[in-house]
Design a protein around this motif. Structure first.
Motif, mmCIF file in Angstrom:
data_model
loop_
_atom_site.group_PDB
_atom_site.id
_atom_site.type_symbol
_atom_site.label_atom_id
_atom_site.label_comp_id
_atom_site.label_asym_id
_atom_site.label_seq_id
_atom_site.Cartn_x
_atom_site.Cartn_y
_atom_site.Cartn_z
ATOM 1 N N ASP A 395 0.861 -1.183 0.000
ATOM 2 C CA ASP A 395 0.000 0.000 0.000
ATOM 3 C C ASP A 395 0.901 1.238 0.000
ATOM 4 O O ASP A 395 1.500 1.589 1.022
ATOM 5 N N ILE A 396 0.995 1.924 -1.139
ATOM 6 C CA ILE A 396 1.894 3.061 -1.282
ATOM 7 C C ILE A 396 1.425 4.232 -0.421
ATOM 8 O O ILE A 396 2.241 5.038 0.036
ATOM 9 N N ALA A 397 0.133 4.334 -0.169
ATOM 10 C CA ALA A 397 -0.354 5.410 0.691
ATOM 11 C C ALA A 397 0.212 5.270 2.097
ATOM 12 O O ALA A 397 0.614 6.263 2.729
ATOM 13 N N MET A 398 0.276 4.038 2.605
ATOM 14 C CA MET A 398 0.861 3.812 3.926
ATOM 15 C C MET A 398 2.364 4.078 3.908
ATOM 16 O O MET A 398 2.925 4.635 4.862
ATOM 17 N N VAL A 399 3.008 3.674 2.811
ATOM 18 C CA VAL A 399 4.441 3.955 2.678
ATOM 19 C C VAL A 399 4.685 5.461 2.701
ATOM 20 O O VAL A 399 5.611 5.953 3.356
ATOM 21 N N MET A 400 3.844 6.217 1.981
ATOM 22 C CA MET A 400 3.982 7.670 1.967
ATOM 23 C C MET A 400 3.844 8.243 3.373
ATOM 24 O O MET A 400 4.600 9.146 3.773
ATOM 25 N N PHE A 427 -4.212 2.656 -3.455
ATOM 26 C CA PHE A 427 -2.862 2.851 -4.000
ATOM 27 C C PHE A 427 -2.019 1.605 -3.750
ATOM 28 O O PHE A 427 -1.017 1.649 -3.019
ATOM 29 N N LEU A 428 -2.442 0.510 -4.346
ATOM 30 C CA LEU A 428 -1.724 -0.756 -4.184
ATOM 31 C C LEU A 428 -0.760 -0.938 -5.341
ATOM 32 O O LEU A 428 -1.132 -0.760 -6.509
ATOM 33 N N ALA A 429 0.497 -1.302 -5.038
ATOM 34 C CA ALA A 429 1.521 -1.467 -6.074
ATOM 35 C C ALA A 429 2.173 -2.833 -5.937
ATOM 36 O O ALA A 429 2.268 -3.390 -4.840
ATOM 37 N N ARG A 430 2.638 -3.360 -7.077
ATOM 38 C CA ARG A 430 3.359 -4.633 -7.090
ATOM 39 C C ARG A 430 4.843 -4.352 -6.823
ATOM 40 O O ARG A 430 5.669 -4.314 -7.729
ATOM 41 N N SER A 431 5.139 -4.160 -5.554
ATOM 42 C CA SER A 431 6.511 -3.848 -5.132
ATOM 43 C C SER A 431 6.624 -4.195 -3.660
ATOM 44 O O SER A 431 5.647 -4.066 -2.912
ATOM 45 N N ASP A 432 7.797 -4.639 -3.239
ATOM 46 C CA ASP A 432 7.942 -4.972 -1.827
ATOM 47 C C ASP A 432 8.064 -3.703 -0.991
ATOM 48 O O ASP A 432 8.457 -2.641 -1.481
ATOM 49 N N ASP A 433 7.732 -3.814 0.268
ATOM 50 C CA ASP A 433 7.633 -2.656 1.152
ATOM 51 C C ASP A 433 8.983 -1.959 1.330
ATOM 52 O O ASP A 433 9.071 -0.729 1.308
ATOM 53 N N ALA A 434 10.054 -2.732 1.499
ATOM 54 C CA ALA A 434 11.372 -2.136 1.760
ATOM 55 C C ALA A 434 11.843 -1.292 0.586
ATOM 56 O O ALA A 434 12.307 -0.151 0.754
ATOM 57 N N ASN A 435 11.741 -1.840 -0.638
ATOM 58 C CA ASN A 435 12.183 -1.081 -1.804
ATOM 59 C C ASN A 435 11.295 0.124 -2.061
ATOM 60 O O ASN A 435 11.767 1.177 -2.523
ATOM 61 N N SER A 436 9.998 -0.006 -1.783
ATOM 62 C CA SER A 436 9.099 1.132 -1.967
ATOM 63 C C SER A 436 9.489 2.279 -1.045
ATOM 64 O O SER A 436 9.526 3.443 -1.438
ATOM 65 N N ARG A 437 9.786 1.953 0.212
ATOM 66 C CA ARG A 437 10.213 2.996 1.150
ATOM 67 C C ARG A 437 11.530 3.628 0.708
ATOM 68 O O ARG A 437 11.715 4.841 0.832
ATOM 69 N N SER A 517 16.628 2.945 -10.950
ATOM 70 C CA SER A 517 17.023 1.533 -11.012
ATOM 71 C C SER A 517 16.116 0.668 -10.154
ATOM 72 O O SER A 517 15.683 -0.418 -10.571
ATOM 73 N N LEU A 518 15.793 1.144 -8.954
ATOM 74 C CA LEU A 518 14.885 0.384 -8.098
ATOM 75 C C LEU A 518 13.497 0.276 -8.723
ATOM 76 O O LEU A 518 12.859 -0.782 -8.656
ATOM 77 N N ALA A 519 13.028 1.369 -9.333
ATOM 78 C CA ALA A 519 11.712 1.336 -9.963
ATOM 79 C C ALA A 519 11.687 0.367 -11.133
ATOM 80 O O ALA A 519 10.731 -0.405 -11.308
ATOM 81 N N ARG A 520 12.737 0.370 -11.945
ATOM 82 C CA ARG A 520 12.762 -0.529 -13.107
ATOM 83 C C ARG A 520 12.860 -1.988 -12.663
ATOM 84 O O ARG A 520 12.321 -2.878 -13.335
ATOM 85 N N SER A 521 13.554 -2.244 -11.551
ATOM 86 C CA SER A 521 13.616 -3.626 -11.070
ATOM 87 C C SER A 521 12.243 -4.115 -10.614
ATOM 88 O O SER A 521 12.009 -5.319 -10.518
ATOM 89 N N ALA A 522 11.325 -3.178 -10.315
ATOM 90 C CA ALA A 522 9.964 -3.539 -9.919
ATOM 91 C C ALA A 522 8.985 -3.437 -11.068
ATOM 92 O O ALA A 522 7.774 -3.619 -10.874
ATOM 93 N N GLY A 523 9.476 -3.123 -12.271
ATOM 94 C CA GLY A 523 8.597 -2.987 -13.420
ATOM 95 C C GLY A 523 8.115 -1.577 -13.662
ATOM 96 O O GLY A 523 7.210 -1.362 -14.480
ATOM 97 N N GLY A 524 8.672 -0.574 -12.974
ATOM 98 C CA GLY A 524 8.274 0.811 -13.158
ATOM 99 C C GLY A 524 9.396 1.632 -13.756
ATOM 100 O O GLY A 524 10.272 1.120 -14.443
ATOM 101 N N ARG A 525 9.394 2.950 -13.449
ATOM 102 C CA ARG A 525 10.433 3.835 -13.989
ATOM 103 C C ARG A 525 10.315 5.194 -13.310
ATOM 104 O O ARG A 525 9.318 5.486 -12.623
ATOM 105 N N LEU A 526 11.320 6.026 -13.496
ATOM 106 C CA LEU A 526 11.296 7.414 -13.046
ATOM 107 C C LEU A 526 11.402 8.300 -14.274
ATOM 108 O O LEU A 526 12.381 8.234 -15.021
ATOM 109 N N ASP A 527 10.369 9.129 -14.500
ATOM 110 C CA ASP A 527 10.359 10.065 -15.627
ATOM 111 C C ASP A 527 10.763 11.448 -15.138
ATOM 112 O O ASP A 527 10.273 11.916 -14.091
ATOM 113 N N ILE A 528 11.629 12.113 -15.896
ATOM 114 C CA ILE A 528 12.037 13.481 -15.577
ATOM 115 C C ILE A 528 11.366 14.395 -16.584
ATOM 116 O O ILE A 528 11.804 14.502 -17.742
ATOM 117 N N GLY A 529 10.277 15.016 -16.183
ATOM 118 C CA GLY A 529 9.539 15.903 -17.055
ATOM 119 C C GLY A 529 9.980 17.347 -16.914
ATOM 120 O O GLY A 529 10.858 17.680 -16.115
#
Length: 554
Positions: A395-400, A427-437, A517-529
């Protein structure tokens, strides 16, 4: 004059100190004019007196003569003293290139590291240091508090890496990790036809060590591959060095037979070797002078099945991880002793000492977090884009909420407000809690560090119906990086205006690369807009159950 000084043996400690000072001064000023017999007798006397002369006296003598001393044997004598004395001499000694070339092979690793930190040595001397294995970054030199006021010349002693003149050791480590990651992610380049043919692997070589076990002479391979390695201590894992067999034999001055040695360098020298060596002693005095031996490539039956015969197949990240291990070990010891003091396990401790111990514990925890980030950076595949095999949902909301709570002291200290609104949900994500934090914490900390005092860091945690396969954490760019390009933001050397002092430890570029790198290992990414940085994480929300409920955060 030398004969007069040495006519009578010093009667007490005060007399020994006086003789030490006199001999040092004479050798520094007139050493090149003395006879060989006087020089020999002087150094013999200094060797005998050294255990009786306190370290601070030897250090003061070294500081006093280093600036005007030109006698290479005296510099070499002081260079092989304890680190504080060696640093006082080598920090300011002025010798000719020929004298340095003759002196360097007789110095130890600490002395060469001190010299590596000097910026006034000639290019020839620097090449000699490199060939002997001196580190490109000098080790920190010892800080010694003197009871008496130091002589004026002591203030000029050169120390390694002054503030503001070069990267810190952690910044240098960050640079090495970044270089390692960038080279690992690039496809291998085919050698051009103009490239020189690789040299054939060497089959054998001869070597000689000093009494400290450090190899100081080599024949048969390039000097840089083995000069500076020690047979007196066992190397860690597959790091360059020798095994415990050699180290044990060295302690007993025994014969070494078919011990294992690992070298780094070009393919011609790198890999495993087997060496044998015999101790040798001065015929006149019987003093141990080192080992002389030969090395050869191991035979097929001497290498365990499956072990690579060359270091080419060894992960270059291993050396970085070993350095991280060596950073973590003393840190744990410091933190552990501080906790003992803070908890008064061995008896009552004054409040001032407990407060100091608590500060050290807090600082150690911060450094431990940085080391964890460095360790993670070496282990992440730069091109990885695979969801975690565990299928963990967070739960990313709890992580936040946890991250915002953790950042509260930093936000209060820098007078910055954090306002992250929630749009949609859950706000549920397919990622482990430690890496999300770690991802979210490192991203927000890096942006807080570059925010101006009194600023408000604004963002949104969003789930959009038309893009419900991804959660998005959008953070508006702080003013300091409002117009920076993506290339600048990912550069570990980039330092925006208004950057907080703490941001220099792990740069903004390193932090953003780590988050990506952490986001991509979880199937996501970081965009710089252009206006915001957006962290994408794979959504674990049930399809079609996304609610448009706006929740405003503090």
């Amino acid at each position: 004059m030398i004969a007069t000084i040495l006519r009578h043996a010093p009667a007490d400690r005060r007399a020994s100190i006086a003789v030490w000072r006199q001999l040092t001064d004479i050798l520094a000023q007139r050493g090149n004019q003395l006879s060989d017999d006087d020089i020999r007798r002087s150094f013999h006397a200094l060797s005998v007196l050294r255990p009786q002369v306190p370290e601070n006296i030897r250090r003061d003598c070294a500081s006093a003569v280093a600036g005007h001393g030109r006698f290479a044997p005296l510099v070499a004598f002081y260079a092989n003293d304890v680190p504080a004395v060696s640093a006082a001499m080598l920090g300011r000694a002025r010798l000719s290139d020929a004298d340095w070339a003759a002196l360097l092979p007789a110095t130890g690793a600490m002395a060469r590291s001190i010299l590596a930190g000097r910026s006034d040595l000639s290019e020839a001397v620097r090449r000699a240091l490199v060939s002997l294995g001196a580190g490109s970054v000098a080790l920190p030199q010892p800080e010694v508090a003197s009871e008496a006021a130091p002589p004026p010349i002591a203030d000029e002693v050169v120390t390694a890496a002054p503030a503001g003149t070069g990267p810190s050791q952690i910044s240098e480590l960050v640079r090495r990790i970044d270089k390692y990651q960038s080279t690992r992610s690039q496809p291998s380049m085919q050698p051009s036809s103009a490239s020189p043919e690789p040299r054939a692997p060497r089959a054998a070589f001869l070597f000689e060590t000093g009494p400290d076990g450090v190899i100081n002479w080599i024949d048969g391979i390039m000097r840089g591959a083995a000069i500076g390695l020690s047979i007196a201590e066992a190397a860690y894992g597959d790091e360059p060095g020798t095994d415990g067999v050699a180290a044990g034999a060295f302690r007993h001055r025994a014969e070494i037979i078919n011990a294992r040695m690992v070298l780094a360098g070009t393919p011609a020298e790198s890999g495993e070797w087997r060496f044998s060596a015999l101790p040798w002693f001065d015929p006149a005095t019987g003093q141990f002078r080192g080992y002389r031996g030969s090395a050869r490539r191991p035979r097929g039956n001497e290498i365990p099945y499956g072990r690579p015969a060359s270091l080419d197949s060894v992960d270059p990240g291993d050396s970085i991880r070993q350095l991280i291990h060596e950073l973590r070990s003393p840190l744990n010891a410091i933190s552990g002793f501080s906790q003992i003091i803070s908890s008064q396990m061995f008896g009552p401790v004054s409040g001032a000492y407990r407060a100091m111990a608590d500060t050290i514990i807090a600082d150690s925890a911060s450094v431990e977090s940085i080391i964890d980030d460095l360790d993670t950076a070496t282990r992440i595949e730069p091109t990885a884009s695979i969801a975690p095999a565990t299928g963990e949902i967070t739960d990313i909301a709890m992580v936040m909420a946890h991250v915002e709570s953790d950042l509260a002291p930093l936000l209060s200290e820098q007078h910055i407000d954090l306002s992250i609104s929630r749009v949609g949900g859950p706000f549920l994500a397919r990622s482990d809690d430690a890496n999300s934090r770690r991802m979210i914490g490192r991203l927000l900390t890096a942006l807080v560090d570059v925010s101006e005092t009194g600023a408000v860091l604004v963002g949104q945690l969003v789930v959009e119906p038309e893009h419900d396969d991804m959660l998005q954490l959008r953070i508006v760019r702080p003013v300091a990086i409002r117009f920076a390009t993506a290339t600048d933001l990912l550069d570990p050397g980039f330092s925006p205006d208004g950057e907080a002092p703490g941001a220099a430890i792990l740069s903004l570029g390193f932090s953003l690369r780590l988050v990506d790198s952490l986001a991509r290992s979880a199937g996501g990414r970081l965009d710089i807009g252009h206006n915001a940085l957006t962290l994408h994480l794979p959504s674990a929300n049930p399809s079609g159950n996304v609610e448009l409920d706006v929740k405003l955060g503090e």
